[in-house]
Design a protein around this motif. Sequence first.
Motif, short mmCIF file in Angstrom:
data_model
loop_
_atom_site.label_atom_id
_atom_site.label_comp_id
_atom_site.label_asym_id
_atom_site.label_seq_id
_atom_site.Cartn_x
_atom_site.Cartn_y
_atom_site.Cartn_z
N ALA A 1 4.30 -25.86 -12.78
CA ALA A 1 3.38 -25.59 -11.70
C ALA A 1 3.98 -26.05 -10.36
CB ALA A 1 2.05 -26.28 -11.96
N ALA A 2 4.63 -27.20 -10.39
CA ALA A 2 5.22 -27.72 -9.16
C ALA A 2 6.34 -26.80 -8.66
CB ALA A 2 5.76 -29.13 -9.38
N ALA A 3 7.13 -26.29 -9.58
CA ALA A 3 8.21 -25.37 -9.20
C ALA A 3 7.63 -24.09 -8.62
CB ALA A 3 9.10 -25.07 -10.40
N GLY A 4 6.57 -23.58 -9.22
CA GLY A 4 5.92 -22.38 -8.72
C GLY A 4 5.36 -22.58 -7.32
N LEU A 5 4.70 -23.70 -7.10
CA LEU A 5 4.16 -23.99 -5.77
C LEU A 5 5.28 -24.18 -4.75
CD1 LEU A 5 1.16 -26.38 -6.49
CD2 LEU A 5 1.08 -24.05 -5.63
N SER A 6 6.36 -24.81 -5.15
CA SER A 6 7.50 -24.97 -4.24
C SER A 6 8.05 -23.62 -3.81
CB SER A 6 8.61 -25.78 -4.91
OG SER A 6 8.18 -27.07 -5.19
N TYR A 7 8.15 -22.71 -4.77
CA TYR A 7 8.63 -21.37 -4.47
C TYR A 7 7.69 -20.67 -3.49
CZ TYR A 7 9.79 -16.46 -4.92
OH TYR A 7 10.12 -15.17 -4.64
N VAL A 8 6.38 -20.76 -3.72
CA VAL A 8 5.41 -20.12 -2.85
C VAL A 8 5.50 -20.69 -1.43
CG1 VAL A 8 2.93 -19.84 -2.39
CG2 VAL A 8 3.82 -19.44 -4.68
N GLY A 9 5.55 -22.01 -1.32
CA GLY A 9 5.66 -22.64 0.00
C GLY A 9 6.92 -22.23 0.72
N ALA A 10 8.05 -22.23 0.02
CA ALA A 10 9.31 -21.83 0.64
C ALA A 10 9.28 -20.35 1.04
CB ALA A 10 10.47 -22.11 -0.32
N TYR A 11 8.67 -19.52 0.21
CA TYR A 11 8.57 -18.09 0.52
C TYR A 11 7.74 -17.87 1.78
CZ TYR A 11 7.57 -13.14 0.02
OH TYR A 11 7.44 -11.80 0.25
N VAL A 12 6.63 -18.59 1.91
CA VAL A 12 5.78 -18.46 3.10
C VAL A 12 6.55 -18.90 4.34
CG1 VAL A 12 3.72 -19.36 4.25
CG2 VAL A 12 3.60 -18.65 1.86
N ILE A 13 7.26 -20.00 4.26
CA ILE A 13 8.04 -20.47 5.41
C ILE A 13 9.13 -19.47 5.77
CG2 ILE A 13 9.69 -22.24 6.16
CD1 ILE A 13 7.92 -24.29 4.70
N ASN A 14 9.80 -18.93 4.77
CA ASN A 14 10.85 -17.94 5.03
C ASN A 14 10.28 -16.66 5.62
OD1 ASN A 14 13.55 -17.05 4.96
ND2 ASN A 14 13.12 -15.91 3.08
N THR A 15 9.14 -16.22 5.12
CA THR A 15 8.50 -15.01 5.63
C THR A 15 8.00 -15.22 7.05
OG1 THR A 15 7.84 -14.42 3.39
CG2 THR A 15 6.70 -13.32 5.17
N TYR A 16 7.59 -16.43 7.37
CA TYR A 16 7.08 -16.75 8.70
C TYR A 16 8.09 -16.41 9.78
CZ TYR A 16 5.57 -19.55 12.68
OH TYR A 16 5.22 -19.97 13.93
N LYS A 17 9.36 -16.54 9.48
CA LYS A 17 10.39 -16.27 10.47
C LYS A 17 10.31 -14.83 11.00
CE LYS A 17 13.53 -19.61 8.45
NZ LYS A 17 14.72 -19.79 7.62
N SER A 18 9.87 -13.90 10.15
CA SER A 18 9.76 -12.51 10.56
C SER A 18 8.53 -12.25 11.43
CB SER A 18 9.69 -11.60 9.33
OG SER A 18 10.85 -11.78 8.55
N TYR A 19 7.52 -13.08 11.28
CA TYR A 19 6.25 -12.83 11.97
C TYR A 19 5.88 -13.93 12.95
CZ TYR A 19 5.89 -9.62 8.07
OH TYR A 19 6.14 -8.65 7.15
N ASP A 20 6.82 -14.78 13.34
CA ASP A 20 6.47 -15.92 14.18
C ASP A 20 5.95 -15.53 15.56
OD1 ASP A 20 8.94 -15.10 15.07
OD2 ASP A 20 9.77 -17.10 15.27
N ASN A 21 6.28 -14.33 16.05
CA ASN A 21 5.74 -13.90 17.34
C ASN A 21 4.25 -13.59 17.26
OD1 ASN A 21 8.12 -14.15 18.72
ND2 ASN A 21 8.75 -12.06 18.33
#
Length: 168
Positions: free
Chosen positions: A1-21
């Motif tokens: 579960a911790a690994a899954g949540l880590s992946y989700v959090g990292a994915y959201v942060i990485n995706t944020y770079k595309s939509y930060d404006n």
Amino acid sequence: AAAGLSYVGAYVINTYKSYDNFLQDKYALLPAVIIICVAVVMFIIGLIGCCATFRESRVGLGLFLAIILVIFIAEVSAFVLGFVYREKVKTDVQGTMRSVFEKYDGKNPESKVVDYLQEQLHCCGVKNYSDWTTTQWFNSTGNNSVPQSCCQQEAKNCTGHLDQPQEL
């Protein structure tokens, strides 16, 4: 579960770079950071639970149960807060998107983000293609069309003209 949540959090942060404006709020990444912190805590708690089980410690297992209950309450609280504030987030994002669409000129970095967003999400405008009719870019071009990024990927000869809405 911790690994899954880590992946989700990292994915959201990485995706944020595309939509930060579009997400100019300084707290936009807060949910992703919280998810990663919860993942770390869950990993540590899992280790405590495993150690308590191996040692057959009643105190350790009781501590493990109490921590799991606190996490469950925190998750329920987060769900409730997300549900309660969903309209505020929607309004804030739409307002920010409208301001970025107003700055669209087809060349600046914000314009490239708008094009990327429309292509990735298969959308046009904030709500639909008619949102473009109120922008400075639409009025300055004078050709009664929306950006090419509004065109459907299947449409081969799409020009973005509003007289062909089935291609948008």
